[in-house]
Design a protein around this motif. Structure first.
Motif, short mmCIF file in Angstrom:
data_model
loop_
_atom_site.label_atom_id
_atom_site.label_comp_id
_atom_site.label_asym_id
_atom_site.label_seq_id
_atom_site.Cartn_x
_atom_site.Cartn_y
_atom_site.Cartn_z
N PRO A 1 0.79 -1.17 -0.05
CA PRO A 1 -0.03 -0.05 0.04
C PRO A 1 0.81 1.35 0.03
O PRO A 1 2.12 1.28 0.48
N SER A 2 0.38 2.41 -0.45
CA SER A 2 0.99 3.54 -0.70
C SER A 2 1.52 4.11 0.87
O SER A 2 2.20 5.04 0.72
N LEU A 3 0.81 3.55 1.97
CA LEU A 3 1.33 4.06 3.23
C LEU A 3 2.88 3.57 3.54
O LEU A 3 3.45 4.41 4.13
N TYR A 4 3.28 2.53 2.67
CA TYR A 4 4.62 2.14 2.85
C TYR A 4 5.50 2.44 1.56
O TYR A 4 6.49 1.87 1.59
N ALA A 5 5.03 3.46 0.96
CA ALA A 5 6.15 4.02 -0.02
C ALA A 5 7.41 4.59 0.58
O ALA A 5 7.35 5.03 1.83
N SER A 6 8.39 4.62 -0.32
CA SER A 6 9.68 4.88 0.51
C SER A 6 10.74 5.68 -0.58
O SER A 6 11.66 5.88 -0.31
N CYS B 1 10.85 14.81 6.13
CA CYS B 1 10.23 15.04 4.79
C CYS B 1 9.18 15.86 4.97
O CYS B 1 8.82 16.18 6.02
N GLU B 2 8.43 15.97 3.92
CA GLU B 2 7.34 16.91 4.07
C GLU B 2 6.12 16.63 4.99
O GLU B 2 5.90 15.46 5.05
N GLY B 3 5.04 17.45 5.00
CA GLY B 3 4.15 17.11 6.40
C GLY B 3 3.09 16.29 5.56
O GLY B 3 2.28 15.72 6.22
N THR B 4 2.97 15.88 4.19
CA THR B 4 2.08 15.23 3.56
C THR B 4 2.09 13.97 3.69
O THR B 4 1.04 13.21 3.45
N TYR B 5 3.06 13.56 4.03
CA TYR B 5 3.32 11.83 4.28
C TYR B 5 2.78 11.34 5.58
O TYR B 5 3.05 11.81 6.50
N LYS B 6 2.23 10.16 5.42
CA LYS B 6 2.17 9.31 6.37
C LYS B 6 3.37 8.36 6.69
O LYS B 6 3.54 7.40 5.95
N VAL B 7 4.13 8.57 7.40
CA VAL B 7 5.33 7.70 7.78
C VAL B 7 5.14 6.54 8.52
O VAL B 7 4.79 6.69 9.83
N GLY C 1 -4.00 1.58 3.02
CA GLY C 1 -3.27 1.19 4.30
C GLY C 1 -3.60 -0.17 4.54
O GLY C 1 -4.01 -1.03 3.85
N ARG C 2 -3.34 -0.80 5.75
CA ARG C 2 -3.29 -1.85 6.32
C ARG C 2 -3.63 -1.89 7.79
O ARG C 2 -3.55 -0.99 8.18
N SER D 1 0.05 0.01 12.56
CA SER D 1 -0.02 1.40 13.28
C SER D 1 -0.03 2.71 12.14
O SER D 1 0.63 2.32 11.05
N ARG D 2 -0.63 3.62 12.44
CA ARG D 2 -0.72 4.68 11.66
C ARG D 2 -0.40 6.04 12.40
O ARG D 2 -1.12 6.37 13.52
N ALA D 3 0.44 6.75 11.85
CA ALA D 3 0.86 8.00 12.35
C ALA D 3 -0.08 9.14 12.50
O ALA D 3 -0.57 9.56 11.55
N GLU D 4 -0.26 9.85 13.74
CA GLU D 4 -0.90 11.04 13.76
C GLU D 4 -0.40 12.00 14.87
O GLU D 4 0.09 11.41 15.97
#
Length: 607
Positions: free
Chosen positions: A442-447, A464-470, A550-551, A554-557
């Motif tokens: 998934p795009s959540l895991y783009a590197s 990195c810029e603020g648009t990414y979910k790391v 996503g999957r 854990s997701r960053a907030e």
């Protein structure tokens, strides 16, 4: 209940038999090319239907439907030989005519239908299923239900498939299963790739349709829940009946698979929550059986049954903590197999970006001579139906005559998108074993983003810029030579712009503090530090992904402010969000004020 022993041997049975399967197709005339008045081996259930003079490949295919479409009709092949209690994949290509509307495509085995749809371009559809216990043949059908217009079918395949579950620290969990501390949970993945199959399934006679079990009188489904090395001290079951016409769904529990006690009864469209009796606990394994009482009734094709179960969940408290693990199941289609080397696949790793991915195999040499083989895992990006250049990871191993050798293949997955994986064992130019599977990152895991700041033996620091979910699995961006890049933020008046500073420690961190200085530029241009917000970014566990991005991970907030505060309990990595609030200070045009963000933790770099 002895069928669970057969299920445990599914991989061995499928591997042992695939030499024959690799030589001859299980389905006769799979591309509909052979025949005189009609395609050999296929029968049309009822008109309208046509043996077409065009095809996805070759010069032939079949179609169903027409201007006056029947309610349901299909092309069918009977007496297809299969092994009982064995996992297979069926696939086919289909397309519709321009005027086709409504309804759905029906496809698959007579006991495990899959509803789907396509448009006017040829498209492949596939699904995994497990055959019924004791059954050595089946029927396959491809047709339509309530469509107006034509649907075309071609290139049908049925292949034996290996179901490989995730294994970490001796704990094995499949799709829909997870452990967290001393808790275990399973949500049957009825809408997933495996359809009627899952690791806890041990026995069934009920039919399956797309994403639900279909029960008639006398049908049942039995699951067995066991967590290696842990006793279950409390357990409960939730069963959702989504369609109801008659009868009752009886929910039963057992500790041995022989003697069952009723714990619930559903006689309507509803969800029932049932507790496993304390008398059956503690136990290493608990069996749950869903049953429709009465004699098995003969049913016409596509009969909706007495009731349908569209949701099954099981949860248990354990007597001890076990490793935290989100289970998964990968389905590997067998392409080739040679009996001289028997291959058992214990684990494929996560097939996701991050460290520690290892495919674990056991190779048994059945010949009278020592053999040296290459075990390889190839990963190729797959876009628009075409594979890219594969990256191959391999190990050489010599197996003495009659002996078994373990093989571990370490590998790395980089980037998001669709992939094809090919696992093979070869000696010289001769392939002894080959399987393939597809997977999606998934795009959540783009590197492919981020900029290096600092790296040493204790930590990696990047931004990195603020648009990414790391994601937690995101590999760090490592500086090469003098290629470090400080954080750069640009904003107009009355705007604010965030950036993320990512810390990846290489050892456990007990506490972390962050502090920013003033932003100072030429001509006394300045933004005071009090106008900069430093926020810790915590990870929240997503129980169920709602899209392809996503999957269940854990997701960053971003959460609490971090000015001078410590982040207790950071054990592997943390993400810091650096935000500039809007309109607090006016900075002259062209000025480039700079600041320093200091991170304080034992052994970590500062900037």
């Amino acid at each position: 209940m002895r069928w669970c022993n057969l299920l445990a041997g599914v991989v061995v049975i499928a591997v042992a038999g695939c030499t024959v399967w690799a030589q001859e197709p299980i389905v006769k005339n799979p591309s509909f090319e052979e025949g005189d008045a009609g395609p050999t081996g296929w029968v049309l259930s009822e008109e309208p239907g046509t043996w077409e003079a065009v095809g996805h490949t070759g010069s032939r295919c079949v179609s169903v439907g027409g201007e006056e479409s029947a309610e349901a009709n299909s092309w069918r092949q009977d007496n297809i030989p299969v092994l009982p209690s064995t996992v297979y994949r069926f696939s086919f290509f289909a397309r519709t005519a321009a005027e086709t509307t409504g309804g759905c495509i029906v496809s698959g085995p007579d006991f495990c239908n899959n509803d789907t749809n396509v448009d006017q371009e040829w498209a492949q559809r596939s699904r995994v299923f497990i055959t019924k216990p004791g059954r050595q043949s089946m029927s396959m059908r491809f047709g339509q239900w309530h469509k107006s217009g034509k649907v075309f079918f071609d290139d049908v395949t049925v292949r034996p498939t290996l179901a490989v579950h995730r294994t970490v620290g001796g704990l094995t969990l499949g799709e829909g299963e997870k452990t967290e501390g001393a808790a275990y949970a399973f949500a049957a993945p009825l809408a997933a790739e495996g359809s009627n199959y899952s690791r806890p399934l041990v026995d069934f006679t009920a039919a399956f349709n797309t994403n639900r079990w279909v029960f008639g009188p006398g049908n049942y489904v039995t699951y067995r829940h066991e967590i290696a090395g842990a006793q279950q001290t409390r357990a409960s079951v939730s069963v959702r009946v989504g369609y109801y016409a008659s009868g009752h769904c009886i929910v039963e529990a057992s500790a041995d698979g022989e003697e069952f006690v009723q714990i619930g009864r559903i006689g309507a469209t509803e969800t029932a929550d049932c507790e496993v009796p304390a008398a059956l606990l503690p136990a290493e394994a608990i069996y749950i059986r869903l049953r429709s009482p009465g004699e098995v009734e003969p049913r016409e094709d596509s009969h909706p049954g007495s009731f349908q179960v569209g949701g099954y969940e099981y949860s248990a408290q354990l007597g001890q903590a076990v490793p935290d693990l989100v289970g998964s199941t990968r389905y590997l289609d067998i392409q080739q197999r040679d009996p001289r080397v028997v291959v058992a696949i214990d684990d494929l790793g996560s097939l996701m970006p991050g460290k520690g991915n290892v495919a674990k195999l056991r190779l048994r040499n059945t010949s009278d001579e020592s053999v040296t083989v290459i075990a390889s895992l190839g990963l190729a990006p797959y876009s628009m139906g075409k594979p890219g250049a594969p990256v191959e990871f391999s190990r050489n191993v010599t197996i003495p005559a009659g002996a078994e050798a373990p093989v571990s293949i370490a590998y790395v997955v980089e980037g998001a998108g669709d992939y094809k994986a090919a696992l093979a064992v070869a000696t010289g130019d001769e392939t002894l074993f080959a399987t393939t599977t597809g997977f999606t990152v998934p795009s959540l895991y783009a590197s492919g983003y981020g900029y290096p700041v600092a790296s040493d033996d204790s930590c990696d620091l990047w931004w990195c810029e603020g648009t990414y979910k790391v994601s937690r699995e995101r590999p760090p961006v490592i500086a090469e030579g003098n290629g470090v890049q400080p954080i750069r933020i640009a904003a107009a008046r009355n705007e604010f712009e965030p950036a993320q500073l990512v810390l990846r420690p290489k050892a456990a961190i007990k506490s972390l503090t962050a502090q920013a200085s003033d932003l100072v530029g030429p001509g006394k241009a300045k933004i005071d530090a009090e106008n900069l917000d430093l926020c810790y970014v915590w990870y929240h566990h997503v129980q169920r992904a709602t899209d392809q991005a996503g999957r269940p991970r854990s997701r960053a907030e971003p959460t609490a402010l971090a000015h001078g505060q410590g982040a207790e309990g950071v054990v592997s990595r943390s993400v810091q969000g650096h935000h500039l609030p809007p309109g607090r200070r006016v900075v002259p045009r062209g000025a480039r004020p700079t600041a320093c963000v200091e991170l304080h933790a034992p052994g970590c770099p500062q900037c």
